[in-house]
Scaffold this motif. Structure first.
Motif, PDB file in Angstrom:
ATOM      1  N   UNK A 160       0.799  -1.228   0.000  1.00 16.56           N
ATOM      2  CA  UNK A 160       0.000   0.000   0.000  1.00 16.56           C
ATOM      3  C   UNK A 160       0.834   1.282   0.000  1.00 16.56           C
ATOM      4  N   UNK A 161       2.127   1.167   0.202  1.00 20.45           N
ATOM      5  CA  UNK A 161       3.013   2.343   0.162  1.00 20.45           C
ATOM      6  C   UNK A 161       4.257   1.993  -0.655  1.00 20.45           C
ATOM      7  N   UNK A 162       4.060   1.579  -1.903  1.00 21.88           N
ATOM      8  CA  UNK A 162       5.183   1.023  -2.683  1.00 21.88           C
ATOM      9  C   UNK A 162       6.295   2.027  -2.983  1.00 21.88           C
ATOM     10  N   UNK A 163       5.994   3.325  -3.052  1.00 21.63           N
ATOM     11  CA  UNK A 163       7.031   4.300  -3.371  1.00 21.63           C
ATOM     12  C   UNK A 163       8.070   4.413  -2.261  1.00 21.63           C
ATOM     13  N   UNK A 164       7.697   3.985  -1.023  1.00 14.50           N
ATOM     14  CA  UNK A 164       8.651   4.052   0.092  1.00 14.50           C
ATOM     15  C   UNK A 164       9.655   2.907   0.067  1.00 14.50           C
ATOM     16  N   UNK A 165       9.420   1.926  -0.788  1.00 15.83           N
ATOM     17  CA  UNK A 165      10.271   0.724  -0.879  1.00 15.83           C
ATOM     18  C   UNK A 165      10.252  -0.087   0.414  1.00 15.83           C
TER      19      UNK A 165
END
Length: 758
Positions: A160-165
């Motif tokens: 749900x927060x893929x940009x944070x890796x």
């Protein structure tokens, strides 16, 4: 990429009002590695003395003064162009480089050249991991998660927060989609393959777009965890809401430049939905200054991305209702108008004040490149050069337009009857520079400007020793000291052989706004500077209606009072005056200033006070302080005076110490503080260029600075840094001994006997 082991690294730092942080960053660099470094700091128009402090502390680094806030992308590109080392390392000014970080990232790149772009690990000042050294790719799913609040509820979730890796601590080698510009290494060869930073971006998002282009070219950006720095995020940005709005503008720009149009529209819509969701609680609790409430209110500013976001978030408006670069093919030219500030309007309120605000500049040039085969000044070549430079620049194509019924301030509009012959003249006599009136070389004493046309004129004078004096006369209503140097620099070049573009009308596709149109344009521009109509109305109501009514009445009365007092009034405001100047070695002057416990500017102020020979020994000077910031609109004159006092009989070192202390007390230039002693004049210092400049192929040898004096001033001084020299002037009434004053200032600042005018 092919770089031999052990090659130099060009470290590019873009600084904006981060003097102390940048000094710490550079110091950490110098102690963190033994590898040869080429440190280049691009100062983006800072007003906190960054450039001077850096030169004083680190004379061996390169400080490039952009003259204005170009933004991160353009600043980085300028820094890279100003360097030569085979490796290019981008570094934020608010970072501290830990030992071995530079060695580790370059060594990894030398062993693994296929990756092309390299990042490191960033820590917060408390030692915890700061994940912002790299990010995941922005996708429709990541934006949907943001819009639904899932990326906040399930923070650091890989789903749900893929940009944070995810929860990865940046502590292992890993290929990533985005490496941020706080720590980014590439070879110069790969930098050019990628194409540098996209200057459409102002702040945030440019590194994501840069990484995407690198991947398109077959590179594989990678994190090197041994390359560790400490990062105090956002050192050039103060407001969290404003910073987040800039982040959103960067994301919107990436979407609109890299995605298809339908996908970009959906993506921007999801960004707005996510901002609304996060702003709602703050709005309901009536907390309008919370981060997301500010972001939501400013959505019209950021959702179109840069460059429009720059114009609205930063208030940097193009002339009138469009940009001069708009196509001239428009069948209906748009009206153009740039409205004056109140203090600028005052410079044009009476003929007397208008006339005394003509400002001269003088440059002494190598005369040989300006002559034809027969040894005469090549006038055709000079006309062509002026046409390609000054006459093709927006500022120098604007004329005055008075408003209808006094409802708005006067405006600058394009001159649709522009004629270069009005703005270029050649002196008829050869002059001996040693005895010449330098103010007359700048155009003072020549006919005043015609208010129906742009307010500038170039004057070319042959000197008896073969050199040429270039005079530029401008008007204070279009420039102050800082913006004047920036504006004048458009006519000079760093490369004498640079091929100039063809002459152009910068307002092609636009027409001068008519008097009847000014109120409508003013209303539109006022509304565009505010988040909503209600906010614009509140801002308008912040000033008493009585004051606004008085201004309207004064504008209506202007035609009847403009000539009040005539020539005698002008002579009363500015009695005859004369100027002289000296040339100092910059390094020696800096060394002397440090030895006396102050900066170069402190030394100049103290020297002017100590050079005063009047009966009253306790004196004061006005010190102009620039208020230009990245958050303002493009205000031409944004300067306030700070008063500094001293005793002319005191030892120079004690005066320097006193000046430095008073300037520190008056750190906020908006707070006026009265100084003791006789008010004798003004002192100002500016940086012009750190390397040679050329005009029409001729090298600029000397720069003669003139202070903006008042009629009551008895001794004023202006200094300007050019190359490795410091040029310092003195201005006194015609009855004063200006040559003695200039010589005394020279002696005090250099510690050497006066050698006279160079």
């Amino acid at each position: 990429m092919s770089v031999a082991p052990g090659e130099r690294v060009a470290v590019i730092i873009v600084s904006y009002n981060t003097r102390d942080e940048t000094l710490t960053c550079v110091e950490s660099l110098r102690t963190a590695t033994t590898r040869p470094l080429e440190i280049v700091v691009v100062d983006n128009g800072s007003v906190d003395g960054s450039a001077t402090a850096l030169r004083e502390a680190f004379p061996d680094i390169t400080v490039v003064e952009a003259g204005a806030n170009l933004g991160f992308a353009a600043g980085v590109n300028l820094g890279v162009e100003s360097s030569t080392a085979p490796w290019v390392l981008l570094l934020n000014p608010d970072t501290v480089v830990l030992p071995a970080a530079v060695d580790a990232i370059v060594a990894f790149a030398e062993r693994n050249p296929a990756h092309g772009v390299y990042g490191g690990r960033t820590l917060r000042p408390d030692g915890t991991t700061d994940p912002s050294s790299c990010w995941g790719r922005m996708t429709l799913w990541s934006l949907t998660s943001f819009a639904l609040g899932l990326s906040t509820v399930f923070k650091r979730s890989r789903l749900f927060d893929p940009e944070s890796l995810g929860t990865w601590q940046r502590d292992t080698v890993r290929e990533v989609p985005v490496i941020t510009g706080c720590l980014l290494l590439t070879s110069r060869e790969d930098w050019h393959r990628i194409g540098g930073m996209d200057e459409r971006f102002f702040l945030y998002g440019e590194d994501a777009e840069f990484s995407a282009r690198a991947i398109e070219r077959g590179m594989r950006p990678v994190i090197v965890p041994e390359a560790t720095i400490i990062h105090a995020v956002g050192g050039s940005t103060s407001s969290s809401g404003r910073k987040m709005a800039m982040v959103m503008a960067g994301k919107a720009t990436v979407l609109r430049t890299a995605w298809s149009r339908p996908a970009a529209v959906i993506g921007v819509g999801l960004l707005q939905a996510g901002a609304a969701l996060r702003a709602a609680p703050a709005i309901l609790r009536k907390r309008p200054d919370s981060t997301w409430a500010v972001v939501w209110r400013s959505r019209k500013a950021w959702r179109d991305g840069y460059p429009k976001a720059r114009q609205t978030i930063f208030g940097q408006q193009p002339p009138a209702s469009g940009s001069p670069s708009q196509s001239a093919a428009s069948s209906s030219p748009a009206p153009s108008a740039e409205f004056m500030q109140i203090w600028e309007e005052g410079y044009l309120s009476r003929r007397s004040s208008y006339e005394v605000m003509h400002l001269p500049y003088v440059f002494v040039l190598d005369g040989e490149p300006l002559r034809d085969a027969e040894g005469r000044i090549d006038r055709d070549r000079i006309r062509d050069y002026v046409a390609r430079t000054l006459a093709s620049t927006p500022t120098f194509r604007l004329r005055l337009q008075r408003p209808l019924l006094g409802l708005t301030p006067p405006a600058w509009v394009p001159d649709d009857d522009f004629d270069l012959s009005r703005h270029l003249c050649f002196a008829s006599e050869i002059v001996d520079f040693k005895t010449a009136d330098v103010r007359r070389l700048g155009g003072e004493g020549d006919p005043y400007f015609d208010l129906r046309h742009p307010l500038w004129r170039v004057k070319v004078t042959e000197l008896a020793d073969g050199r040429v004096a270039l005079g530029l006369l401008t008007h204070h209503s279009i420039v102050d000291g800082k913006t004047g140097v920036e504006t004048v620099s458009v006519m000079l070049r760093a490369d004498p052989a640079e091929e100039l573009p063809e002459p152009t009308d910068p307002f092609a596709g636009f027409r001068p706004a008519r008097r009847l149109e000014l109120p409508v344009l003013a209303l539109r521009q006022w509304r565009a500077r505010h988040a909503s109509s209600l906010a614009a109305l509140r801002a308008y109501g912040a000033k008493p209606i009585r004051r606004r009514a008085r201004r309207v009445a004064a504008r209506l009365w202007l035609p009847f009072r403009f000539d009040d007092g005539g020539r005698l009034a002008g002579d009363g405001l500015m009695p005859p005056r004369h100027s002289d100047f000296r040339k100092l070695d910059l390094s020696s002057a800096n060394k002397r200033a440090r030895g006396l416990g102050g900066s170069l500017s402190d030394l100049q102020i103290a020297a002017v006070m100590s050079a005063w020979d009047g009966a009253e020994r306790e004196v004061s000077l006005r010190i102009p302080v620039s208020l230009h910031t990245d958050g303002e609109r493009q205000i031409r004159n944004n300067v306030r005076d700070v008063e500094i006092s001293g005793n002319a009989d005191h030892e120079l070192g004690s005066v320097v110490t006193s000046v430095r202390g008073q300037l520190a007390e008056r750190a906020d230039p908006r707070v006026g503080k009265a100084a003791t002693g006789r008010q004798i004049g003004t002192s100002t210092m500016l940086i012009f260029a750190t390397s040679a400049r050329y005009w029409a192929g001729a090298e600029v040898l000397h720069v003669v600075p003139f202070p903006g004096s008042l009629g009551t001033d008895e001794l004023s001084s202006s200094a300007i840094v050019y190359g490795r020299s410091l040029f310092v002037s003195a201005t006194t009434p015609a009855s004063g001994d200006v040559h003695r004053a200039a010589g005394r200032i020279y002696e005090l600042m250099s510690g050497l006997p006066d050698t006279g005018r160079p």
